[in-house]
Design an enzyme around this catalytic site. Structure first.
Site, PDB file in Angstrom:
ATOM      1  N   THR A 108     -26.836  48.269 -42.588  1.00  0.00           N
ATOM      2  CA  THR A 108     -26.465  47.771 -43.704  1.00  0.00           C
ATOM      3  C   THR A 108     -25.041  47.431 -43.710  1.00  0.00           C
ATOM      4  O   THR A 108     -23.950  48.229 -43.666  1.00  0.00           O
ATOM      5  CB  THR A 108     -26.648  48.908 -44.889  1.00  0.00           C
ATOM      6  N   GLU A 133     -32.473  46.273 -43.040  1.00  0.00           N
ATOM      7  CA  GLU A 133     -33.522  47.188 -43.007  1.00  0.00           C
ATOM      8  C   GLU A 133     -33.942  47.532 -44.432  1.00  0.00           C
ATOM      9  O   GLU A 133     -32.963  47.710 -44.930  1.00  0.00           O
ATOM     10  CB  GLU A 133     -33.372  48.021 -42.069  1.00  0.00           C
ATOM     11  N   PHE A 134     -35.174  47.959 -44.614  1.00  0.00           N
ATOM     12  CA  PHE A 134     -35.420  48.375 -46.164  1.00  0.00           C
ATOM     13  C   PHE A 134     -36.124  49.849 -45.960  1.00  0.00           C
ATOM     14  O   PHE A 134     -36.981  50.211 -46.825  1.00  0.00           O
ATOM     15  CB  PHE A 134     -36.221  47.525 -46.976  1.00  0.00           C
ATOM     16  N   ASN A 150     -31.116  48.226 -53.467  1.00  0.00           N
ATOM     17  CA  ASN A 150     -31.054  49.554 -53.579  1.00  0.00           C
ATOM     18  C   ASN A 150     -30.294  49.709 -55.304  1.00  0.00           C
ATOM     19  O   ASN A 150     -30.701  50.797 -55.561  1.00  0.00           O
ATOM     20  CB  ASN A 150     -30.058  50.081 -52.505  1.00  0.00           C
ATOM     21  N   GLY A 158     -36.194  63.188 -61.989  1.00  0.00           N
ATOM     22  CA  GLY A 158     -35.813  64.272 -61.042  1.00  0.00           C
ATOM     23  C   GLY A 158     -34.456  64.827 -61.504  1.00  0.00           C
ATOM     24  O   GLY A 158     -33.742  64.690 -62.432  1.00  0.00           O
ATOM     25  N   CYS A 171     -28.106  56.515 -48.754  1.00  0.00           N
ATOM     26  CA  CYS A 171     -27.891  55.134 -48.785  1.00  0.00           C
ATOM     27  C   CYS A 171     -27.568  54.636 -50.461  1.00  0.00           C
ATOM     28  O   CYS A 171     -26.607  53.813 -50.533  1.00  0.00           O
ATOM     29  CB  CYS A 171     -29.139  54.622 -48.577  1.00  0.00           C
ATOM     30  N   ARG A 182     -27.545  64.971 -47.302  1.00  0.00           N
ATOM     31  CA  ARG A 182     -26.727  64.161 -47.518  1.00  0.00           C
ATOM     32  C   ARG A 182     -26.493  63.594 -48.961  1.00  0.00           C
ATOM     33  O   ARG A 182     -27.752  63.387 -49.310  1.00  0.00           O
ATOM     34  CB  ARG A 182     -26.512  62.977 -46.697  1.00  0.00           C
TER      35      ARG A 182
HETATM   36  C1  UDX Z   1     -33.501  54.120 -49.908  1.00  0.00           C
HETATM   37  C2  UDX Z   1     -34.600  52.849 -50.396  1.00  0.00           C
HETATM   38  O1  UDX Z   1     -35.636  52.934 -50.629  1.00  0.00           O
HETATM   39  C3  UDX Z   1     -34.735  52.133 -48.805  1.00  0.00           C
HETATM   40  O2  UDX Z   1     -35.408  50.823 -49.180  1.00  0.00           O
HETATM   41  C4  UDX Z   1     -33.295  51.900 -48.378  1.00  0.00           C
HETATM   42  O3  UDX Z   1     -33.532  51.192 -46.968  1.00  0.00           O
HETATM   43  C5  UDX Z   1     -32.684  53.176 -47.970  1.00  0.00           C
HETATM   44  O4  UDX Z   1     -32.343  53.935 -49.356  1.00  0.00           O
HETATM   45  P1  UDX Z   1     -34.211  56.572 -49.197  1.00  0.00           P
HETATM   46  O5  UDX Z   1     -32.617  56.648 -49.321  1.00  0.00           O
HETATM   47  O6  UDX Z   1     -34.582  57.121 -47.936  1.00  0.00           O
HETATM   48  O7  UDX Z   1     -34.208  55.025 -49.404  1.00  0.00           O
HETATM   49  O8  UDX Z   1     -34.714  57.077 -50.287  1.00  0.00           O
HETATM   50  P2  UDX Z   1     -35.516  56.892 -51.539  1.00  0.00           P
HETATM   51  O9  UDX Z   1     -37.043  57.173 -51.282  1.00  0.00           O
HETATM   52  O10 UDX Z   1     -35.335  55.569 -52.046  1.00  0.00           O
HETATM   53  O11 UDX Z   1     -35.288  57.868 -52.823  1.00  0.00           O
HETATM   54  C6  UDX Z   1     -33.828  58.139 -52.963  1.00  0.00           C
HETATM   55  C7  UDX Z   1     -33.529  58.887 -54.135  1.00  0.00           C
HETATM   56  O12 UDX Z   1     -34.274  58.743 -55.255  1.00  0.00           O
HETATM   57  C8  UDX Z   1     -33.980  60.439 -53.608  1.00  0.00           C
HETATM   58  O13 UDX Z   1     -33.078  61.320 -53.955  1.00  0.00           O
HETATM   59  C9  UDX Z   1     -35.465  60.590 -54.387  1.00  0.00           C
HETATM   60  O14 UDX Z   1     -35.782  61.712 -54.744  1.00  0.00           O
HETATM   61  C10 UDX Z   1     -34.990  59.867 -55.742  1.00  0.00           C
HETATM   62  N1  UDX Z   1     -36.197  59.247 -56.507  1.00  0.00           N
HETATM   63  C11 UDX Z   1     -36.876  58.417 -55.579  1.00  0.00           C
HETATM   64  C12 UDX Z   1     -36.569  59.744 -57.799  1.00  0.00           C
HETATM   65  O15 UDX Z   1     -35.713  60.692 -58.170  1.00  0.00           O
HETATM   66  N2  UDX Z   1     -37.487  59.190 -58.426  1.00  0.00           N
HETATM   67  C13 UDX Z   1     -38.337  58.334 -57.651  1.00  0.00           C
HETATM   68  O16 UDX Z   1     -39.460  58.101 -58.506  1.00  0.00           O
HETATM   69  C14 UDX Z   1     -38.178  57.792 -56.570  1.00  0.00           C
END
Ligand code: UDX
Length: 447
Positions: A137, A165-166, A225, A270, A277, A344
């Protein structure tokens, strides 16, 4: 199909490519083993020799579902190998993917020293026939930055393709093989076609592969993001409002989500979003906007609202305990989300620190993150399972949506806890059942 979508032409076989992936972290390792699974020959290189030794022996040094098996399968097929020698790893390759870390710097901007040093080395060793792919990124304009590094070294810059990447942690292997889209940004059509073919060789035919320019691809990553964090911030705020109104957030989000423009995904309230990220990417976006004297008012509000969400969870514990000093709080969940060991930017860190600063005693359990917890919260007390954590506790605080917490035996908890108080920051439990068993229960918009 959009006008710039690249489709697989079944009339020709796509040969295996020789690929080097630089960086054996979460993104690099998933990309390297995924491309190897497509049938390419991949060398994954990293400066961390101990990590390379672990990987060569089929051990992935962090928890990510299915990744260890994917690495082992490809080690056995000899489609992937690992090295700590960059020159050896890039020699004779068609494509070099850069997947090194771009952490936040002190000013919140993405820190590019890893990208810069790798490109300076590559400028000295590449043959001039390779294609460079930015998988990390990276801020808008990094593809130009990379070309300048080559030119400064007196070399012709290779084609630079931006392929952000996503991947989500805990779903990374799935997301590699079933991405929503593959974005290929660049100004060299032959290079972009080659990178598309690398993915077309193995990715599900239904996955859209779209071609664009570098800057668009770089910005899309941050914008995606920022939008996802905004969506979570919105549902968290709505949940707080539902608490006051006596309306159930689960119903509200289900019914607004029936409009396909809104959807039902990413609508779980939550303790606030976490992870390496979102915070990194939103800070970079804010920093970029500042250089253009442009105010990202909504993104700024999302960042502030997320900090407030941690405070809100702390206040819910205080609401149940009246006086929190010397009370025992049992925290279930430390990882920033379920199915990962990653703490993290986890909400658990500011929330637990606030509880400790208020004089509470905290003991915590997380199925995967406990092992590394003391790096993030020095001196925290840890237990081996949920029930031991809850023993003689005055309040149970659920912070991570691990499945095992959805099926907690509340009767067993009622017997062992000192006071029957639950703050369920992930809405995992049934409020009516908890109250029937004598618990004072507070959720997030489902009270
Ligand atoms: C994110 C993006 O989804 C991904 O596409 C990108 O490449 C990297 O950043 P990630 O950081 O792994 O991925 O986590 P993600 O599943 O997106 O959740 C991020 C945060 O949001 C977490 O703390 C999760 O608990 C919170 N979350 C997610 C919620 O509180 N409610 C939700 O409905 C979804």
């Amino acid at each position: 199909m959009t006008e710039n979508e690249i489709k697989k032409d079944n009339s020709y076989h796509i040969a295996a490519s020789n690929i080097c992936v630089i960086g054996a972290g979460f993104v690099g390792l998933v990309t390297a083993s995924g491309l190897a699974q497509f049938g390419h020959k991949v060398v994954c290189v990293d400066t961390d020799k101990s990590k390379i030794d672990e990987l060569t022996n089929g051990r992935v040094p962090f928890y990510e579902p299915d990744l260890q098996q994917l690495v082992r399968d490809n080690l056995n097929k000899k489609t992937i190998s690992f090295s700590d020698n960059l020159a050896d790893s890039v020699r004779g390759k068609d494509v070099v993917f850069i997947a090194v870390g771009t952490p936040s710097g002190v000013d919140g901007r993405a820190e590019l020293s890893n990208i810069d040093s790798v490109c300076r080395e590559l400028a000295e060793i590449l043959s001039g026939k390779e294609i460079l792919v930015l998988k990390s990124t990276v801020p808008l304009g990094t593809s130009e930055r990379v070309k300048k590094i080559f030119e400064k070294a007196g070399k012709d810059a290779p084609p630079v393709v931006s392929c952000p990447e996503f991947l989500r942690e805990a779903r990374a292997v799935h997301d590699f093989f079933y991405p929503s889209r593959i974005l290929i940004g660049g100004d060299n059509d032959d290079a972009k076609k080659k990178i598309a073919e690398i993915f077309l060789k193995g990715v599900n035919a239904a996955v859209p592969i779209v071609s664009t320019d570098n800057k668009t691809a770089e910005l899309v990553k941050y914008a995606a993001n920022a939008f996802l964090a905004t969506k979570i911030g919105f549902v968290n705020e709505l949940a707080g409002f539902c608490d006051l109104l006596g309306v159930n957030i689960k119903d509200v989000s289900k019914y607004i989500g029936m409009d396909p423009r809104i959807g039902t995904k990413f609508m779980e309230p939550g303790p606030g979003w976490g992870g390496s990220c979102f915070m990194k990417d939103l800070s970079e976006l804010m920093g970029l906007a500042k250089t253009k004297d442009f105010s990202l008012l909504i993104t700024n509000a999302v960042l502030k609202a997320n900090e407030k969400q941690f405070e809100l969870v702390y206040e819910k514990v205080c609401e149940l305990l009246s006086n929190i000093k010397d009370k025992k709080i049992a925290v279930l969940g430390l990882a920033f989300k379920a199915e990962t060991s990653d703490m993290r930017y986890s909400p658990a860190i500011p929330i637990i620190n606030k509880l400790l600063q208020s004089g509470a005693r905290v003991i915590a359990y997380d199925p995967k993150a406990s092992e590394g917890a003391r790096e993030f919260i020095p001196g925290i007390d840890l237990a081996d399972d949920a029930y031991k954590t809850a023993e003689s506790a005055d309040c149970l605080l659920i912070l991570t949506e691990w499945n095992e917490f959805r099926s907690l035996d509340l009767e067993k908890l009622a017997e062992t806890m000192n006071s029957k108080n639950i703050v369920d920051a992930r809405n995992l439990l049934d409020p009516a059942l908890a109250r029937k068993l004598g618990f004072k229960y507070i959720g997030m918009g489902q009270n």
